[in-house]
Scaffold this active site. Sequence first.
Site, PDB file in Angstrom:
ATOM      1  N   HIS A 189      17.228  51.464  56.090  1.00  0.00           N
ATOM      2  CA  HIS A 189      18.618  51.716  56.468  1.00  0.00           C
ATOM      3  C   HIS A 189      19.126  50.575  57.357  1.00  0.00           C
ATOM      4  O   HIS A 189      20.216  50.032  57.128  1.00  0.00           O
ATOM      5  CB  HIS A 189      18.672  53.054  57.209  1.00  0.00           C
ATOM      6  N   GLU A 190      18.313  50.189  58.346  1.00  0.00           N
ATOM      7  CA  GLU A 190      18.729  49.117  59.245  1.00  0.00           C
ATOM      8  C   GLU A 190      18.770  47.767  58.546  1.00  0.00           C
ATOM      9  O   GLU A 190      19.648  46.945  58.794  1.00  0.00           O
ATOM     10  CB  GLU A 190      17.785  49.047  60.451  1.00  0.00           C
ATOM     11  N   HIS A 225      21.945  47.158  56.745  1.00  0.00           N
ATOM     12  CA  HIS A 225      22.976  46.691  57.675  1.00  0.00           C
ATOM     13  C   HIS A 225      22.826  45.192  57.917  1.00  0.00           C
ATOM     14  O   HIS A 225      23.793  44.429  57.850  1.00  0.00           O
ATOM     15  CB  HIS A 225      22.829  47.392  59.032  1.00  0.00           C
ATOM     16  N   ASP A 283      27.231  52.715  57.738  1.00  0.00           N
ATOM     17  CA  ASP A 283      26.748  54.092  57.687  1.00  0.00           C
ATOM     18  C   ASP A 283      27.660  54.977  56.854  1.00  0.00           C
ATOM     19  O   ASP A 283      28.885  54.808  56.845  1.00  0.00           O
ATOM     20  CB  ASP A 283      26.655  54.665  59.105  1.00  0.00           C
TER      21      ASP A 283
END
Length: 914
Positions: free
Chosen positions: A156-157, A160, A167
Amino acid sequence: MGPFKSSVFILILHLLEGALSNSLIQLNNNGYEGIVVAIDPNVPEDETLIQQIKDMVTQASLYLLEATGKRFYFKNVAILIPETWKTKADYVRPKLETYKNADVLVAESTPPGNDEPYTEQMGNCGEKGERIHLTPDFIAGKKLAEYGPQGRAFVHEWAHLRWGVFDEYNNDEKFYLSNGRIQAVRCSAGITGTNVVKKCQGGSCYTKRCTFNKVTGLYEKGCEFVLQSRQTEKASIMFAQHVDSIVEFCTEQNHNKEAPNKQNQKCNLRSTWEVIRDSEDFKKTTPMTTQPPNPTFSLLQIGQRIVCLVLDKSGSMATGNRLNRLNQAGQLFLLQTVELGSWVGMVTFDSAAHVQNELIQINSGSDRDTLAKRLPAAASGGTSICSGLRSAFTVIRKKYPTDGSEIVLLTDGEDNTISGCFNEVKQSGAIIHTVALGPSAAQELEELSKMTGGLQTYASDQVQNNGLIDAFGALSSGNGAVSQRSIQLESKGLTLQNSQWMNGTVIVDSTVGKDTLFLITWTMQPPQILLWDPSGQKQGGFVVDKNTKMAYLQIPGIAKVGTWKYSLQASSQTLTLTVTSRASNATLPPITVTSKTNKDTSKFPSPLVVYANIRQGASPILRASVTALIESVNGKTVTLELLDNGAGADATKDDGVYSRYFTTYDTNGRYSVKVRALGGVNAARRRVIPQQSGALYIPGWIENDEIQWNPPRPEINKDDVQHKQVCFSRTSSGGSFVASDVPNAPIPDLFPPGQITDLKAEIHGGSLINLTWTAPGDDYDHGTAHKYIIRISTSILDLRDKFNESLQVNTTALIPKEANSEEVFLFKPENITFENGTDLFIAIQAVDKVDLKSEISNIARVSLFIPPQTPPETPSPDETSAPCPNIHINSTIPGIHILKIMWKWIGELQLSIA
């Protein structure tokens, strides 16, 4: 822990064309190499942490492969180990890997107990993030219940960081209305769960269904959408990566375009997969047909700093006072900037190289003086940059390998043979910082910085801009504790006429004060120097060097906190003042300013963005006065006010990152960037890290029809700001960039107004819609736009995709204000149906005086909600005398309450009742 099985994560890298990035990541045959995970020097030694990082990454590679259709995998990673940890046989010295270019930082939680993984994102959709932050407890698996498996959260990070996606949840507004029905913010919409609230009283807690608010149409505060542990949906990783079934990103087929989240807000309703698919990495790869190997790891331990100065003393350095300025800047570096314990050598070059000093360790002031006396005193001959570099390699290798060493290369001349040593530079493992002096420095110079991860700076011949001293002052270590680094408090210059005075003040705040140095330079004769400390005591003892035309004063101990005043008087000449210091206490983080541009090459008419990140430790400094000084090779300086207002070039309001577009090009060639930051009566420090792009905190989950609650998420109050004044002064070098394709004057207007990114809407008075936004300019966020075009629709996609065909609002009376002003516009919707359950969407386009149009704004939304009629209760026999309630009805629309929804980027719902 039903939903959390052992999983892996995705590491996919989006390399933006032309973007400035310190990252060493390379894509090689579908595998990503060169990722750096750095363990912060303040993390206590724990060898198991290294193995836990390895386990997380190893799991990740398989998940990467699955989520991207066998397109990418994680090939190798370097783990950077602090110098303070015990040495081991398998720890080797880094090459180009440093804390400054680390992709992931493992550090203790700030504030304590907040172990949320997050990513710094300064840019817009599709733009690379800055760095991932993880804590040792998170990596150790102590937060599985709150964030799920470490690898999945890390994916998830990484999305980014490398792809610039956002998000798909919303901690501030967890529910929204769509066609009159309540929906949980999620992606995809097929994810199932239950809307419940946890109530606690007197030490006992219970769970109940959320109460429906008949006025707002939404659930009560505290309501949570708790997910079922078993799901069938495969997306999306940017919503709930912890769910077992989720192995994909949302696509255009299953993306929830209405959900008020940052992905929709920042990326114009596009799915995360659409953004990823647009990345350069995706475009240049095809799916793999074989299983990739597991990732490999290298363990690198920071060692003592090794630096060799490589200084041009060719004939051209005799012009324009350049050699003398080199001596002044070199002395600042040797006397102040370079840290104790460092090894420093010196080489000069003209047509050939000359060793001025072998490597010596800086252990005392006498060591610094020894090196300062070896700075070049005369200039002659040609320019052979490669000779200087090769000699520096030889000097370093007499004591150490060149891996991880640093070379500071300064030159003012052209050298068409510089590319002849590029391969040797690459093989050396050394980091090369380049300083281009004057308009004729070799054009290939920046290539040396780019290929080795070094800094690139430029200094013009305008002495009053102090560019050369700033460049050398920026060369503090990229490793080790921040408390050891030199911090520049002031850098100023002025050309005086007829015995004028150069007066000013410098603030020494409580976070700095150790090794404070005042450095003054002149071009003709020594000036009169007056300096007073905050108590009014006059300071003497300046060391004057008439040959180098400089004087300096080292304040003993810790300099007094407060405002220092200076007055310098001289005849017609140019003076400069530089003040540097270090942290006053190793346990108190100093206020720092880190400045940069979003790219190091800019092709006209592409705009450039200047950033300044102001922090004390992890806490952002708000409401500072920040300006950028951008100087072209022609000597023209443009002053930009940088803003932290969440509009224009600034991605997020009040996060301590100040930003602005630069469009005022005047020529091709190099431009230098310098940032000044002042904290005064309005500046403040936020106690906690602002909400960043991070993995979803799991409130709980449903297993066998029972809700398993997690501890409450640590409260992060966005308004938690210390109102005590934060007075400080800082200057920071933002390096340099090179502009091309700039036309000759007069330069045509090719820059449109900036995109409006903070449009909000609310119903006013029952029949009017009130809009607010931050005004763009004629050129991005500068000047004043000519007019606005406002359109509305009941279809969010029609408004996005068919903006020019949507219903236009009459804006005859709307006159644009200057950029960064607040705009307010009230209008009555006409020729459109607006009834109960209807959502009305609004967007704006700005137009400049030559009819250039901005991108369409974020889409704002108002929703009309009519609460259901509630029949009167039949009174019980013993309540027949109860009085009737006093009912007040809205005078504009009888019997109807209006729900006003202010939606920033369809993202941040703010609800109030008319």
